[in-house]
Scaffold this motif. Structure first.
Motif, PDB file in Angstrom:
ATOM      1  N   HIS A 108       0.839  -1.208   0.000  1.00  0.00           N
ATOM      2  CA  HIS A 108       0.000   0.000   0.000  1.00  0.00           C
ATOM      3  C   HIS A 108       0.865   1.246   0.000  1.00  0.00           C
ATOM      4  CE1 HIS A 108      -3.554  -2.359   0.470  1.00  0.00           C
ATOM      5  NE2 HIS A 108      -3.014  -2.995   1.503  1.00  0.00           N
ATOM      6  N   ASN A 109       0.336   2.249  -0.675  1.00  0.00           N
ATOM      7  CA  ASN A 109       1.059   3.497  -0.821  1.00  0.00           C
ATOM      8  C   ASN A 109       0.698   4.440   0.330  1.00  0.00           C
ATOM      9  OD1 ASN A 109       2.659   5.298  -2.000  1.00  0.00           O
ATOM     10  ND2 ASN A 109       1.233   5.855  -3.666  1.00  0.00           N
ATOM     11  N   ILE A 110       1.591   4.573   1.295  1.00  0.00           N
ATOM     12  CA  ILE A 110       1.280   5.428   2.442  1.00  0.00           C
ATOM     13  C   ILE A 110       2.426   6.400   2.695  1.00  0.00           C
ATOM     14  CG2 ILE A 110      -0.286   3.846   3.637  1.00  0.00           C
ATOM     15  CD1 ILE A 110       2.074   2.858   5.334  1.00  0.00           C
ATOM     16  N   SER A 111       2.104   7.500   3.389  1.00  0.00           N
ATOM     17  CA  SER A 111       3.144   8.389   3.912  1.00  0.00           C
ATOM     18  C   SER A 111       3.101   8.287   5.431  1.00  0.00           C
ATOM     19  CB  SER A 111       2.884   9.830   3.474  1.00  0.00           C
ATOM     20  OG  SER A 111       3.002   9.919   2.079  1.00  0.00           O
ATOM     21  N   GLY A 112       3.873   9.168   6.083  1.00  0.00           N
ATOM     22  CA  GLY A 112       3.960   9.089   7.539  1.00  0.00           C
ATOM     23  C   GLY A 112       2.725   9.627   8.240  1.00  0.00           C
ATOM     24  N   VAL A 113       2.740   9.560   9.567  1.00  0.00           N
ATOM     25  CA  VAL A 113       1.650  10.113  10.379  1.00  0.00           C
ATOM     26  C   VAL A 113       2.207  10.690  11.675  1.00  0.00           C
ATOM     27  CG1 VAL A 113      -0.215   8.546   9.641  1.00  0.00           C
ATOM     28  CG2 VAL A 113       1.193   7.926  11.595  1.00  0.00           C
ATOM     29  N   ASP A 114       1.432  11.607  12.245  1.00  0.00           N
ATOM     30  CA  ASP A 114       1.592  11.983  13.650  1.00  0.00           C
ATOM     31  C   ASP A 114       0.399  11.363  14.359  1.00  0.00           C
ATOM     32  OD1 ASP A 114       3.890  13.469  13.352  1.00  0.00           O
ATOM     33  OD2 ASP A 114       2.778  15.317  12.873  1.00  0.00           O
ATOM     34  N   MET A 115       0.650  10.734  15.499  1.00  0.00           N
ATOM     35  CA  MET A 115      -0.449   9.970  16.129  1.00  0.00           C
ATOM     36  C   MET A 115      -0.316   9.954  17.651  1.00  0.00           C
ATOM     37  SD  MET A 115      -1.312   5.954  15.343  1.00  0.00           S
ATOM     38  CE  MET A 115      -2.102   6.086  13.766  1.00  0.00           C
ATOM     39  N   VAL A 116      -1.468   9.995  18.302  1.00  0.00           N
ATOM     40  CA  VAL A 116      -1.508   9.752  19.756  1.00  0.00           C
ATOM     41  C   VAL A 116      -2.420   8.560  19.976  1.00  0.00           C
ATOM     42  CG1 VAL A 116      -2.466  10.600  21.941  1.00  0.00           C
ATOM     43  CG2 VAL A 116      -1.020  12.094  20.566  1.00  0.00           C
ATOM     44  N   ILE A 117      -1.980   7.626  20.819  1.00  0.00           N
ATOM     45  CA  ILE A 117      -2.869   6.502  21.134  1.00  0.00           C
ATOM     46  C   ILE A 117      -3.130   6.472  22.636  1.00  0.00           C
ATOM     47  CG2 ILE A 117      -2.447   4.959  19.189  1.00  0.00           C
ATOM     48  CD1 ILE A 117      -0.209   3.695  20.672  1.00  0.00           C
ATOM     49  N   TYR A 118      -4.360   6.111  22.950  1.00  0.00           N
ATOM     50  CA  TYR A 118      -4.746   6.005  24.363  1.00  0.00           C
ATOM     51  C   TYR A 118      -5.892   5.019  24.468  1.00  0.00           C
ATOM     52  CZ  TYR A 118      -6.347   7.238  29.043  1.00  0.00           C
ATOM     53  OH  TYR A 118      -6.725   7.188  30.369  1.00  0.00           O
ATOM     54  N   GLY A 119      -5.854   4.146  25.457  1.00  0.00           N
ATOM     55  CA  GLY A 119      -6.923   3.164  25.568  1.00  0.00           C
ATOM     56  C   GLY A 119      -7.276   2.844  27.005  1.00  0.00           C
ATOM     57  N   ASN A 120      -8.472   2.282  27.184  1.00  0.00           N
ATOM     58  CA  ASN A 120      -8.882   1.828  28.521  1.00  0.00           C
ATOM     59  C   ASN A 120      -9.185   0.329  28.550  1.00  0.00           C
ATOM     60  OD1 ASN A 120     -11.284   1.770  27.168  1.00  0.00           O
ATOM     61  ND2 ASN A 120     -12.458   2.905  28.691  1.00  0.00           N
ATOM     62  N   VAL A 121      -8.730  -0.414  27.516  1.00  0.00           N
ATOM     63  CA  VAL A 121      -8.883  -1.870  27.570  1.00  0.00           C
ATOM     64  C   VAL A 121      -7.855  -2.356  28.599  1.00  0.00           C
ATOM     65  CG1 VAL A 121      -8.892  -4.041  26.276  1.00  0.00           C
ATOM     66  CG2 VAL A 121      -9.318  -1.871  25.071  1.00  0.00           C
ATOM     67  N   PRO A 122      -8.293  -3.052  29.664  1.00  0.00           N
ATOM     68  CA  PRO A 122      -7.314  -3.494  30.660  1.00  0.00           C
ATOM     69  C   PRO A 122      -6.192  -4.304  29.990  1.00  0.00           C
ATOM     70  CG  PRO A 122      -9.547  -3.908  31.425  1.00  0.00           C
ATOM     71  CD  PRO A 122      -9.662  -3.478  29.988  1.00  0.00           C
ATOM     72  N   GLN A 123      -4.952  -3.973  30.300  1.00  0.00           N
ATOM     73  CA  GLN A 123      -3.836  -4.642  29.623  1.00  0.00           C
ATOM     74  C   GLN A 123      -3.452  -5.936  30.341  1.00  0.00           C
ATOM     75  OE1 GLN A 123      -0.640  -1.928  28.690  1.00  0.00           O
ATOM     76  NE2 GLN A 123      -2.062  -0.441  27.838  1.00  0.00           N
ATOM     77  N   GLY A 124      -3.098  -6.938  29.560  1.00  0.00           N
ATOM     78  CA  GLY A 124      -2.672  -8.228  30.132  1.00  0.00           C
ATOM     79  C   GLY A 124      -3.816  -8.959  30.817  1.00  0.00           C
ATOM     80  N   ALA A 125      -5.061  -8.641  30.449  1.00  0.00           N
ATOM     81  CA  ALA A 125      -6.210  -9.257  31.112  1.00  0.00           C
ATOM     82  C   ALA A 125      -6.940 -10.233  30.201  1.00  0.00           C
ATOM     83  CB  ALA A 125      -7.177  -8.163  31.581  1.00  0.00           C
ATOM     84  N   GLY A 126      -6.420 -10.438  28.993  1.00  0.00           N
ATOM     85  CA  GLY A 126      -7.078 -11.351  28.057  1.00  0.00           C
ATOM     86  C   GLY A 126      -8.293 -10.723  27.397  1.00  0.00           C
ATOM     87  N   LEU A 127      -8.324  -9.386  27.311  1.00  0.00           N
ATOM     88  CA  LEU A 127      -9.461  -8.699  26.676  1.00  0.00           C
ATOM     89  C   LEU A 127      -9.043  -8.004  25.375  1.00  0.00           C
ATOM     90  CD1 LEU A 127     -11.143  -7.233  29.904  1.00  0.00           C
ATOM     91  CD2 LEU A 127     -11.774  -9.304  28.656  1.00  0.00           C
ATOM     92  N   SER A 128      -7.884  -8.407  24.846  1.00  0.00           N
ATOM     93  CA  SER A 128      -7.436  -7.966  23.514  1.00  0.00           C
ATOM     94  C   SER A 128      -7.061  -6.504  23.406  1.00  0.00           C
ATOM     95  CB  SER A 128      -8.512  -8.238  22.466  1.00  0.00           C
ATOM     96  OG  SER A 128      -8.544  -9.560  22.192  1.00  0.00           O
ATOM     97  N   SER A 129      -6.334  -6.015  24.381  1.00  0.00           N
ATOM     98  CA  SER A 129      -5.842  -4.635  24.264  1.00  0.00           C
ATOM     99  C   SER A 129      -4.868  -4.537  23.082  1.00  0.00           C
ATOM    100  CB  SER A 129      -5.168  -4.179  25.554  1.00  0.00           C
ATOM    101  OG  SER A 129      -4.134  -5.067  25.909  1.00  0.00           O
ATOM    102  N   SER A 130      -4.082  -5.592  22.825  1.00  0.00           N
ATOM    103  CA  SER A 130      -3.106  -5.529  21.723  1.00  0.00           C
ATOM    104  C   SER A 130      -3.810  -5.477  20.374  1.00  0.00           C
ATOM    105  CB  SER A 130      -2.180  -6.742  21.691  1.00  0.00           C
ATOM    106  OG  SER A 130      -1.793  -7.101  22.950  1.00  0.00           O
ATOM    107  N   ALA A 131      -4.839  -6.326  20.205  1.00  0.00           N
ATOM    108  CA  ALA A 131      -5.539  -6.328  18.909  1.00  0.00           C
ATOM    109  C   ALA A 131      -6.229  -4.984  18.690  1.00  0.00           C
ATOM    110  CB  ALA A 131      -6.548  -7.469  18.857  1.00  0.00           C
ATOM    111  N   ALA A 132      -6.803  -4.416  19.751  1.00  0.00           N
ATOM    112  CA  ALA A 132      -7.480  -3.114  19.595  1.00  0.00           C
ATOM    113  C   ALA A 132      -6.462  -2.053  19.161  1.00  0.00           C
ATOM    114  CB  ALA A 132      -8.166  -2.718  20.899  1.00  0.00           C
TER     115      ALA A 132
END
Ligand code: GAF
Length: 395
Positions: A108-132
């Motif tokens: 795919h033809n893409i350029s760069g991005v500026d990005m902020v990520i923030y989440g409230n999926v509990p991490q390491g709890a088996g609720l898929s914070s990584s996939a989200a």
């Protein structure tokens, strides 16, 4: 606007001195039944939950990617787009790098991005914070650079990043439900064809997630070991995947397998059959069968697949002994700690919550975290420049 979205947006504006052009919201998930069946080509029944990862982003005209994680003290990760991005020493950043590398590798033809990520999926709890996290990033690039990716394309890129860049040999369930979930529905996914059927949850029942707060250790290596054992079983049985055999046929042939490998295979093959039976029971609101199947699923994970831990078994026992046959309970997710899912009459929620709070602490010394969750839609984006709400995958 949720507080997660508001925080991500405010941080982006503060750091990059401009509003983000795009806000993308990707959910975590809980799996009702069908554990470790996805990478065996089998069936799963997850729903997306009202915990999210939000990615705020604007495109750049060069090939620089700058990403800030508000979940990690506003750490920044910065790299150039390429088909061969070096790994970072920050785990969260490797999910970003892996995904960006795999978008590039997909041509795919893409350029760069500026990005902020923030989440409230509990991490390491088996609720898929990584996939989200992965899905929020792939989907951001898809929207910013008009890549026209389908929900399956997004899920596959996210999975490849996790398999090949991060090193966890996960299946497709978490990424696919984060893209294609529907409000109020669970999704029966055939992980071989990727076909999804959205099914209604029973009326007047609630989904209660209880986080054992048992810290998970060595999860990736144990997970990868289970996957290798399943592949070993399939090879020995002459199958391309364990989904290609019925439990009755397996019982006749299992003597050719090493006993441990046979136990692993029995879990997967029986779990596949339970998913189909569960969906059938759910269509008739047959709670009695649903609770039986959840019980059998938990026992199979505990005894055959050996992925539960004492704290999780104790939580399941506490809940089971209180709700009896009124509802179901089982461990959910990859295992070795994490959460249990309880499907129970809504009237029982307050009472069971107080029972869990008192008994689990006494038995294990740990304080549980309990949420009633709702089934939400998959990933969607808001474009600020066109002031419209583009909602993917909502019919
Ligand atoms: C983890 C994996 F990421 C999924 O692919 C799935 O195998 C699950 O564990 C177990 O069902 O969440």
């Amino acid at each position: 606007m949720s507080h997660v979205e508001a925080k991500a947006k405010a941080l982006f504006t503060e750091i990059f001195e401009n509003e983000p052009q795009l806000t993308t919201i990707a959910p975590g998930r809980v799996n009702l039944i069908g554990e470790h069946t996805d990478y065996n080509g089998g069936y799963v029944l997850p729903c997306a939950i009202n915990f999210h990862v939000v990615a705020c982003a604007s495109p750049r005209h060069d090939s620089k990617v700058r990403v800030i994680s508000a979940n990690h003290h506003n750490e920044i990760d910065e790299f150039q787009l390429s088909n061969n991005i070096a790994a970072s020493n920050k785990l969260w950043a490797n999910y970003v790098r892996g995904v960006v590398q795999h978008i590039s590798l997909s041509g795919h033809n893409i350029s760069g991005v500026d990005m902020v990520i923030y989440g409230n999926v509990p991490q390491g709890a088996g609720l898929s914070s990584s996939a989200a996290l992965e899905v929020s990033i792939v989907s951001s690039f898809d929207q910013l650079y008009s890549l026209h990716l389908s929900d399956t394309d997004i899920a596959l890129i996210a999975q490849q990043a996790e398999n090949q860049f991060v090193g966890c040999q996960c299946g497709i369930m978490d990424q696919l439900i984060s893209t294609n979930a529907k409000v109020g529905k669970a999704s029966l996914i055939d992980c071989q064809s990727m076909q999804t059927k959205h099914v209604s949850l029973p009326d007047n029942f609630s989904l209660l997630i209880v986080n054992s707060n048992k810290k998970r250790g060595l999860v990736e290596s144990k997970y990868n070991e289970r996957r290798a054992q399943c592949e070993q079983a399939a090879n020995k049985l002459g199958l391309s995947a364990l989904r290609d055999i019925s439990l009755a046929d397996f019982n006749r042939q299992q003597h050719i397998l090493d006993p441990i490998i046979a136990k692993r295979a029995r879990h997967v093959i029986s779990e596949n059959e339970r998913v189909i039976e569960f969906v059938e029971a759910m269509s008739h609101q047959d709670i009695h069968s649903m609770q039986r199947l959840m019980k059998q699923s938990h026992e199979s994970m505990r005894d055959d697949f050996e992925i539960t831990v004492p704290e999780i078994d104790s939580l399941v026992n506490i809940i089971k002994s209180e709700i009896g046959d009124k509802g179901g309970v089982r461990m959910t997710g990859g295992g070795f700690g994490g959460c249990v899912i309880t499907l129970l009459p809504t009237d029982y929620v307050d009472w069971i919550t107080s029972v869990i709070n008192s008994k689990y602490m006494t038995t294990t010394g740990l304080i549980p975290t309990i949420f009633v969750c709702s089934a939400v839609q998959g990933v969607h984006s808001k474009h600020s420049n066109i002031a419209s709400y583009t909602s993917r995958f909502v019919s």
